[in-house]
Design a protein around this motif. Structure first.
Motif, PDB file in Angstrom:
ATOM      1  N   LEU A  23      -7.867   4.141   2.621  1.00 26.02           N
ATOM      2  CA  LEU A  23      -7.355   3.556   3.991  1.00 26.02           C
ATOM      3  C   LEU A  23      -7.403   4.748   5.303  1.00 26.02           C
ATOM      4  O   LEU A  23      -7.086   5.720   4.706  1.00 26.02           O
ATOM      5  CB  LEU A  23      -5.725   3.175   3.721  1.00 26.02           C
ATOM      6  CG  LEU A  23      -5.004   2.635   5.164  1.00 26.02           C
ATOM      7  CD1 LEU A  23      -5.566   1.262   5.534  1.00 26.02           C
ATOM      8  CD2 LEU A  23      -3.620   2.681   4.785  1.00 26.02           C
ATOM      9  N   TRP A  65       0.798  -1.067   0.027  1.00 29.11           N
ATOM     10  CA  TRP A  65       0.017   0.068  -0.124  1.00 29.11           C
ATOM     11  C   TRP A  65       0.858   1.001  -0.044  1.00 29.11           C
ATOM     12  O   TRP A  65       0.689   2.254  -0.694  1.00 29.11           O
ATOM     13  CB  TRP A  65      -0.953  -0.001   1.119  1.00 29.11           C
ATOM     14  CG  TRP A  65      -2.015   1.131   0.969  1.00 29.11           C
ATOM     15  CD1 TRP A  65      -3.372   1.196   0.682  1.00 29.11           C
ATOM     16  CD2 TRP A  65      -1.567   2.419   1.585  1.00 29.11           C
ATOM     17  NE1 TRP A  65      -3.737   2.401   0.929  1.00 29.11           N
ATOM     18  CE2 TRP A  65      -3.080   3.300   1.250  1.00 29.11           C
ATOM     19  CE3 TRP A  65      -0.735   3.161   2.548  1.00 29.11           C
ATOM     20  CZ2 TRP A  65      -2.964   4.359   1.687  1.00 29.11           C
ATOM     21  CZ3 TRP A  65      -0.810   4.505   2.776  1.00 29.11           C
ATOM     22  CH2 TRP A  65      -2.077   5.043   2.519  1.00 29.11           C
ATOM     23  N   THR A 114     -12.428  -0.143  -5.435  1.00 24.16           N
ATOM     24  CA  THR A 114     -11.239   0.860  -4.628  1.00 24.16           C
ATOM     25  C   THR A 114     -11.708   1.246  -3.216  1.00 24.16           C
ATOM     26  O   THR A 114     -12.810   1.748  -3.033  1.00 24.16           O
ATOM     27  CB  THR A 114     -11.117   2.217  -5.673  1.00 24.16           C
ATOM     28  OG1 THR A 114     -10.699   1.710  -6.804  1.00 24.16           O
ATOM     29  CG2 THR A 114     -10.148   3.302  -5.201  1.00 24.16           C
ATOM     30  N   ALA A 115     -10.744   1.128  -2.431  1.00 23.56           N
ATOM     31  CA  ALA A 115     -11.030   1.590  -1.169  1.00 23.56           C
ATOM     32  C   ALA A 115     -10.073   2.561  -0.401  1.00 23.56           C
ATOM     33  O   ALA A 115      -8.691   2.384  -0.824  1.00 23.56           O
ATOM     34  CB  ALA A 115     -11.184   0.374  -0.254  1.00 23.56           C
ATOM     35  N   GLU A 151      -9.355  -4.468  -3.906  1.00 25.50           N
ATOM     36  CA  GLU A 151      -8.759  -4.188  -5.302  1.00 25.50           C
ATOM     37  C   GLU A 151      -8.820  -5.303  -5.968  1.00 25.50           C
ATOM     38  O   GLU A 151      -9.218  -5.367  -7.014  1.00 25.50           O
ATOM     39  CB  GLU A 151      -7.296  -3.684  -5.056  1.00 25.50           C
ATOM     40  CG  GLU A 151      -6.767  -3.369  -6.286  1.00 25.50           C
ATOM     41  CD  GLU A 151      -5.480  -2.814  -6.485  1.00 25.50           C
ATOM     42  OE1 GLU A 151      -4.606  -3.206  -7.176  1.00 25.50           O
ATOM     43  OE2 GLU A 151      -5.402  -1.451  -6.074  1.00 25.50           O
ATOM     44  N   VAL A 183      -7.704  -3.587   1.838  1.00 24.37           N
ATOM     45  CA  VAL A 183      -7.756  -2.612   0.660  1.00 24.37           C
ATOM     46  C   VAL A 183      -7.156  -3.645  -0.371  1.00 24.37           C
ATOM     47  O   VAL A 183      -7.741  -3.408  -1.370  1.00 24.37           O
ATOM     48  CB  VAL A 183      -6.767  -1.373   1.226  1.00 24.37           C
ATOM     49  CG1 VAL A 183      -6.509  -0.740  -0.218  1.00 24.37           C
ATOM     50  CG2 VAL A 183      -7.459  -0.650   2.079  1.00 24.37           C
TER      51      VAL A 183
END
Length: 273
Positions: A251, A102, A248-249, A243, A239
């Motif tokens: 954080l 990430w 889409t997330a 994906e 996350v």
């Protein structure tokens, strides 16, 4: 090869073509540097989660995002280059590796993958093991440019359409809290523990299964989704799973440890959001 993941066989075939990072770390577990010296995937450089992938704990939580310059220097030190793919692995079901994945993606690296099954699968498949401190490496040229992935903070997290709590269910409910000073969850949050992202072999489930799991809580493609955990580390696992499922997330880096640092912020308990 699934976006975000690489298998052991795929890594074996591309070892000379990637920058490989060992991010072994477990809270309360064996020390990562010692584990690395005892054995690692050939060519891997060790990355320390506490030193390289987080700032000092404080009001922003137990694992705040590292200073941009600190992160950039750490990634250059281990040879990360902008135009060369990066593969990260751990021995913690992908949790620490997902944090590195990430952070690299957030800071602008376009091609980062987590070794599915991690160190455990590498060893089980008979992968070659190197020992010692690792060979000297040429410094990388990675330039950190934060903002390539979405984030929320303590002032915006509750505005998310779907707020996912990635912690174990008993911590979400507030039954127990072994680390932070207050038990419970952010009001309105729903719970998808990171363990639900994995199959019985400890690998990420297929995209359709992941999509079905997250659809149960309303996290579907196009939804406004944000994720938090205890300190912002394991939330990256959700996350990544999202994906893989085509979602889409954002954080919430400070996560629960930052949220409860301010006693004026509301807290919910029980299985209900």
């Amino acid at each position: 090869m699934r976006s975000g993941l690489i298998s052991v066989d795929e890594l074996r075939a591309s070892l000379e073509e990637v920058t490989l990072l060992d991010v072994r770390y477990r809270m309360g577990g064996p020390a990562g540097p010692a584990e690395y010296v005892a054995g690692h995937v050939p060519g891997a450089a060790y990355v320390d989660l506490d030193r390289d992938l987080a700032a000092e704990p404080g009001e922003r939580g137990r694992h705040p995002l590292p200073d941009v310059a600190v992160f950039e220097a750490a990634m250059r030190r281990v040879g990360v280059r902008a135009a060369r793919p990066v593969v990260v692995y751990d021995d913690w079901s992908g949790h620490a590796a997902a944090r590195a994945w990430w952070l690299l993606r957030y800071h602008g690296h376009a091609d980062v993958r987590v070794l599915d099954g991690g160190w455990t699968d590498w060893r089980a498949a008979g992968g070659e093991v190197a020992t010692g401190d690792g060979a000297p490496r040429v410094a990388g040229d990675f330039t950190a440019a934060p903002g390539a992935l979405p984030v929320v903070d303590a002032t915006t997290v509750r505005a998310a359409g779907v707020l996912v709590d990635a912690r174990a269910t008993e911590r979400y409910r507030g039954d127990v809290e072994p680390i932070d000073p207050v038990a419970g969850h952010v009001p309105g949050a729903v719970n998808v523990p990171t363990g639900r992202n994995l199959d019985e072999r400890g690998r990420f489930r297929d995209p359709a299964s992941l999509a079905a799991t997250y659809a149960e809580v309303g996290a579907v493609p196009g939804a406004d989704v944000a994720v938090y955990c205890g300190s912002g580390v394991t939330a990256a696992h959700d996350v990544l799973a999202l994906e893989l499922a085509g979602i889409t997330a954002a954080l919430y880096p400070g996560s629960w440890s930052e949220w409860v640092a301010d006693p004026s912020r509301p807290v919910a308990t029980s299985a209900r959001p």
